[in-house]
Motif scaffolding. Structure first.
Motif: not given
Lengths: 465, 447
Positions: B182-185, B216-217
Motif C-alpha cells: 500500500l505504501v506507494l498508494n 477506503k482507498y
C-alpha cells in the motif's frame, strides 16, 4: 504538502513533486567512470607495449615517464572520485554514516599517500614531520584501507543495529571455545596492529644468540654470553627475552609481534580482495544468469585449475620474493571458491519472495544485490572467511618454511624456518611461532563454527536434525 | 467508475521454453498462460481461481511484469499515468524502464507466504520504507513517519517499525506485506493467495482488513485463490482458470448460483455448505491437471470433464461414458499396464487355468476404470469387450486402434468458443456454445 510531518500519510504523498526533486540517475557518472578507467587502461597498455623503452608521453614531446606508483595513484583517485566523492556529494544529507565515514577516511588516507609519495617522494619516513620515525609502505596503505572497510562495513553496522547484534552475540556466546578464540584473535590482531608502531624491530645481537625462554635452559655449549643465571654449564632463561632469542640473538617475542602484523596484513588485505572480487562475481553471476553466468563461472573453473604456486615461483624468480606481491597474488587468485560459494547462496536467496517483492518495488539491480542479496548471503561469506584466512596464513608459512618467502620480513613462517636447523638444541625458535600459528588457525576454526550457528540458525537446525 | 477499465488484459500468453542440449535448442514450451483476457474496473476485485498448476500465479507475475509475458497486451489506465501523456503507450508489456518504474507505484503485489516475503535481515519498517526510498523520497524521517502511520492503519503499532520479521506471527507479517503493497498508494494490488498460508482463524481478519482498505482507498484488486469460499467473500467478479485458459468469467453471484462451465461446477461442488438440508452435488474430478507442455486438443478440460459430450451414436449413462473415455486414454497413452495387473492377480501356482485367469484380468481392468460388468449400450459393450480381448491377448495395437476409432467425443475435436450469458458472464464450453444454459444441457443424463 503536509507541513507537519508526523501527520503525513502515504496516500497524501505528492509523488510528482518527489520525482521532480529527485537527484538525477547515476547512469551518466557510471559511464564517465568506466570511460575514464578505459582511457587509463589504454594508456597503461600503450606504456607497456608501445612506449616500453621510453617515457610514456615521449610521442607528444613530454618527457614524463609514468612510474607504477602514479598509475596506481591515478586509478585510486579516479575510483575515489567517482565511487566515493561523487555519490557522497550528490546524496549529501542522506548518505549513510558508513558510506560517509569510509569516503572521508579514505580521502584522508589518499591525502597522506599523495603527501608521502609525491611531496616527500618516499625519501624520508612519512611521519618525520611530527617527529615520528615510522615509514608507511604501500602494503600499509592497503592494510589501512582494508581496516577502514572492516571498521565501517563490519564493526559499525554491528553498532548501528544493537538489537541484531545482541541477538548474534547471545547466540555466539553459547560457544565457549569460540569465545576464548575470539579473545585470543583480538589480542593477536590488536597487538599485531599497534605493537610494531611502538616497538622497534629487534636488533641482531650476535653475542646473545640462542638465549633460552624464561624457565627453560640450554647448554652453555651453544651460548656465547648467557644473560641469565649460569649453573653447571647450563644457561637459564630470563625475562629480558621471555621467549628466547634466535641464532642472530633477536628477541623472539618481539619478532612474533611483528609476525602478528604480517599475519594481520595477510588476513585483512587478502581477504578484502578475495571476498570483494568473489562476492561481486558470485552475486553478478547468480543474478545476471544466462551468458554472463556461464562466462564468469567458466572463468572460475579456469582459475581453480590454474597453478598459482607455479605463477608465484615465476614471479619470485623475476621480481624476487615480496610480501606485497604475495598478498596481491593470493588475493587475486583465491576468490574463485568464494565466488562459487556466494553464487550458489545468492541463487537460492534470489528465488525468495522478498527478492521478488523488492524487484516489484522498482529497485535497481545494484540495490537488490547490495541491500538484499549480499546481507542475506553474509552468513555464508563470514563462514567462508573463517576458512579462507587460515588457508592464507598457512600458505604463507609453508612457502616461508620452504625458503620461498620474503626473508626480509619477520613473518611466523620465516621465524619457523629460521629455527629449522637448530631444532635439536633450541626448539623454541621454531616452537614459539609454530604454537602461535597453530592456535591462531584453531581459533579461526572455532569462530567459524560459532559464527555459522549464530548468523544462520537454519544451518544449525539442519546440522542437528 | 470511468468507462475505461483500470486494467485490460488481452490475449496474454506466457510460454516457458523447454530447451535441450548445449546450444539450448528450444524443443517445446510449457504454455503456462495461454491467451487470457479480462478487465478490472476501478475499485473492483476480480478473483482468479483454479487448481494449482493452472497458471494463476504466472498470469499475475506476467501482468505485473515480474516476468516478461510472451505475447499479448496489458492495458493499464492508472489514475496518474492516464494524465501523463496521451501519446505514450499504456500497454504494460511495452513499458520502458522509466515507465515501468512509474508503473510500480501504481501496481503492487502481495505474496502467498508471509514468512518468506519479508527480508529477514531488515527491520519491517525499513522493508516497507524502502519502496519510498527507491521512488526518490530521500528524507529519512519523512519515510519513517509515513510508514509508522501506515503500520497503525494495518493494525500494528508504530513501534513495530524497528522489529525484525521473525518477531511477528504469520498474520502480522501478512499485514506488513499489505502495508508494503500500500505504501506507494497504488491503484491496483495483485494478491497471490494472500491468505492460503494462514490459519483459518486469522484469514477472516486479514480478508476484512483487505476489504476495508480497498474501500477506503478505492483500490482495484486481482485476487488469486484456489479457495472458492474465500473468493465468494471478497470478489466482485470471478474468472475461472483451467490449464492456462479462462474457462468462465462473470459476476461472483452469477458464477456461484449459475455456473456455466463443468469445471466451475466441479470447483463449486467442493465448497462446504452450511445448510445440511441442501443436497451437495459431489463432483469428483479424477486425475491431475494435464501438462501445459502438451495440452489436450479441443476443450482442454475434456480429459476430466464429468459432462463430456457423447456423440449421438452411443446411448450410455454419463458416468459410463466418462469411464470409457478414461479407459480409452489409458490404453492409447499406454499408461494402462496389463502385464503388471496380470502379475498382481496371479496369486496361485502358475499352471492355473488360463481362461479363469483371463476372466479375472478382464474384470480387474474394468474395475480399475470404474466400468460396469456390462455397459448400458450394447454396441459399446461389444466394442469394449473386443478391445479387452485384444488387451488380454497382448495385442495393444489392435486395442488402441479399435478404441480410438469407436469412442470419440466432440469435445476433443472442436475447441469451444466463448458463449455470452449476459451481464459479462461468459463461458467456454461446447455445451453452452449456443447460449444454452449448462443446467438444461441434455448431456448429463444421470449421475
Amino acid at each position: 504538502m503536509a507541513t507537519k510531518n508526523t501527520s503525513e500519510r502515504f496516500d497524501t504523498v505528492d509523488w510528482d513533486e518527489i520525482a521532480a526533486n529527485a537527484p538525477d540517475g547515476n547512469g551518466t557518472s557510471t559511464r564517465a567512470y568506466l570511460a575514464a578507467l578505459g582511457l587509463l587502461a589504454v594508456l597503461f597498455v600503450y606504456d607497456l607495449v608501445v612506449a616500453s623503452g621510453e617515457a610514456t608521453f615521449a610521442a607528444v614531446g613530454v618527457s614524463y615517464d609514468v612510474p607504477l606508483f602514479h598509475w596506481v595513484l591515478a586509478f585510486s583517485l579516479l575510483s575515489f572520485a567517482f565511487l566515493g566523492l561523487l555519490p557522497l556529494v550528490r546524496n549529501r544529507g542522506h548518505a549513510s554514516a558508513n558510506f560517509a565515514g569510509i569516503v572521508v577516511a579514505t580521502g584522508a588516507m589518499l591525502a597522506v599517500i599523495i603527501y608521502d609519495g609525491i611531496y616527500l617522494a618516499n625519501a624520508v619516513p612519512t611521519f618525520s614531520a611530527i617527529g615520528w620515525n615510522y615509514d608507511v609502505t604501500g602494503l600499509d596503505y592497503l592494510f589501512g584501507f582494508s581496516l577502514l572497510v572492516f571498521a565501517f562495513y563490519a564493526a559499525l553496522p554491528l553498532y548501528q543495529n544493537p538489537r541484531m547484534t545482541s541477538y548474534y552475540w547471545s547466540e555466539f556466546r553459547k560457544n565457549r571455545p569460540a569465545m576464548v578464540s575470539l579473545v585470543f584473535l583480538a589480542f593477536i590482531f590488536g597487538v599485531g596492529i599497534v605493537g610494531p608502531l611502538f616497538i622497534n624491530y629487534p636488533e641482531a645481537e650476535f653475542f646473545r644468540k640462542y638465549q633460552p625462554p624464561v624457565f627453560a635452559t640450554v647448554s652453555m655449549n651453544f651460548v656465547l654470553e648467557c644473560v641469565g643465571q649460569q649453573a653447571n654449564g647450563v644457561c637459564h632463561g630470563t625475562w629480558d627475552y621471555p621467549l628466547g632469542t634466535t641464532n642472530q640473538g633477536r628477541d623472539i617475542l618481539t619478532m612474533i609481534i611483528y609476525g602478528m602484523q604480517i599475519s594481520a596484513k595477510i588476513a585483512f588485505v587478502t581477504t578484502l580482495i578475495a571476498i570483494g572480487v568473489g562476492t561481486a562475481v558470485g552475486t553478478i553471476s547468480a543474478y545476471a544468469g544466462g551468458l554472463v553466468d556461464e562466462v564468469l563461472m567458466r572463468y572460475v573453473d579456469i582459475m581453480q585449475s590454474f597453478p598459482t604456486l607455479i605463477l608465484y615461483l615465476l614471479i619470485l624468480y623475476i621480481f624476487g620474493a615480496d610480501l606485497t606481491l604475495f598478498i596481491l597474488l593470493l588475493g587475486f587468485f583465491s576468490w574463485s571458491g568464494t565466488a562459487r560459494y556466494v553464487r550458489s547462496n545468492a541463487l537460492a536467496k534470489s528465488q525468495e519472495e522478498y527478492i521478488k517483492a523488492v524487484q516489484l518495488s522498482g529497485a535497481s539491480l545494484y540495490r537488490i544485490i547490495r541491500r538484499h542479496i549480499i546481507p542475506n548471503t553474509a552468513s555464508s561469506i563470514v563462514t567462508d572467511l573463517t576458512l579462507l584466512i587460515p588457508a592464507f596464513l598457512l600458505a604463507e608459512a609453508q612457502l616461508a618454511f620452504l625458503g620461498l618467502g620474503d626473508s626480509e620480513i619477520a613473518s611466523w613462517g620465516v621465524l619457523i624456518s629460521v629455527g629449522r636447523n637448530d631444532l635439536s638444541f633450541a626448539p623454541w625458535i621454531t616452537l614459539a611461532p609454530g604454537i602461535v600459528l597453530f592456535f591462531t588457525i584453531l581459533a579461526f576454526a572455532f569462530i567459524g563454527d560459532a559464527a555459522l550457528d549464530a548468523l544462520d540458525p537454519e544451518a544449525q537446525a539442519e546440522a542437528e536434525s | 467508475m470511468t468507462e475505461r477499465p483500470l486494467l485490460s488484459v488481452r490475449n496474454l500468453k506466457k510460454h516457458y521454453p523447454i530447451t535441450q542440449g548445449i546450444l539450448s535448442r528450444q524443443v517445446g514450451a510449457a504454455r503456462a498462460v495461454d491467451g487470457i483476457s479480462f478487465d478490472i474496473a476501478e475499485g473492483e476485485t476480480l478473483g482468479l481461481v483454479g487448481e494449482s498448476g493452472c497458471g494463476k500465479s504466472t498470469a499475475a507475475t506476467s501482468i505485473i511484469r515480474l516476468e516478461e509475458p510472451t505475447s499479448g497486451e496489458v492495458i493499464f489506465n492508472g489514475r496518474d499515468s492516464a494524465a501523463v501523456s496521451a501519446d505514450a503507450t499504456n500497454d504494460v508489456t511495452k513499458f520502458d524502464d522509466a515507465q515501468l518504474k512509474a508503473f510500480r507505484r501504481d501496481a503492487q503485489m502481495i505474496f502467498q507466504d508471509p514468512s518468506s516475503s519479508l527480508d529477514p535481515r531488515m527491520t519491517v519498517g525499513s522493508s516497507v520504507a524502502e519502496l519510498l526510498e527507491v521512488h526518490g523520497m530521500s528524507d529519512k524521517q519523512r519515510r519513517r513517519d509515513i510508514v509508522q502511520n501506515l503500520l497503525e492503519d494495518v493494525g500494528l503499532s508504530a513501534s513495530d517499525y524497528d522489529r525484525y520479521p521473525h518477531e511477528f506471527s504469520g498474520g502480522q507479517k501478512q499485514r506488513i506485506a499489505l502495508a508494503r503493497a500500500l505504501v506507494l498508494n497504488p491503484d491496483l494490488i495483485v494478491a497471490d493467495e494472500p491468505v492460503s498460508a494462514l490459519d483459518v482463524s486469522i484469514r477472516a481478519e486479514i480478508l476484512s482488513l483487505i476489504n476495508d482498505l480497498q474501500e477506503k482507498y478505492g483500490l482495484s484488486m486481482l485476487f488469486i485463490s484456489h479457495d472458492m469460499s474465500v473468493v465468494q467473500d471478497v470478489c466482485d467478479r470471478v474468472a475461472v482458470m483451467y490449464l492456462g485458459e479462462i474457462v468462465e468469467i462473470g459476476d461472483t453471484e452469477e458464477i456461484f448460483t449459475n455456473p456455466q462451465h463443468p469445471y466451475t461446477e466441479a470447483l463449486l461442488s467442493a465448497v462446504p455448505r452450511p445448510d445440511p438440508r441442501r443436497k451437495r452435488q459431489d463432483i469428483e474430478l479424477k486425475g491431475i491437471v494435464p501438462s501445459p507442455t502438451n495440452p489436450p486438443s479441443g476443450c482442454r478440460f475434456h480429459t476430466r470433464c464429468h459432462r463430456v459430450i457423447q456423440p449421438d451414436e452411443w446411448d450410455l449413462e454419463q458416468s459410463e461414458w466418462r469411464s470409457l473415455l478414461n479407459f480409452r486414454d489409458g490404453v492409447v497413452e499406454e499408461s494402462l499396464d496389463v502385464e503388471t495387473t496380470r502379475e498382481m492377480l496371479r496369486t496361485g501356482p502358475a499352471d492355473e487355468d488360463v481362461d479363469v485367469a483371463d476372466a479375472r484380468l478382464r474384470a480387474e481392468l474394468r474395475e480399475e476404470y470404474d466400468l460396469p460388468e456390462t455397459l448400458s449400450d450394447q454396441q459399446a459393450e461389444r466394442t469394449l469387450s473386443e478391445s479387452l480381448d485384444h488387451l488380454v491377448e497382448g495385442e495393444y495395437g489392435e486395442a488402441q486402434e479399435l478404441l480410438a476409432e469407436a469412442f470419440v467425443t466432440p469435445c476433443e475435436q472442436e475447441e469451444p468458443a466463448y458463449a455470452d450469458h449476459g451481464g459479462g458472464h461468459r463461458s467456454k464450453c461446447l455445451l453452452t456454445n449456443d447460449q444454452a444454459s449448462l443446467q438444461s444441457a441434455p448431456s448429463l443424463k444421470n449421475d
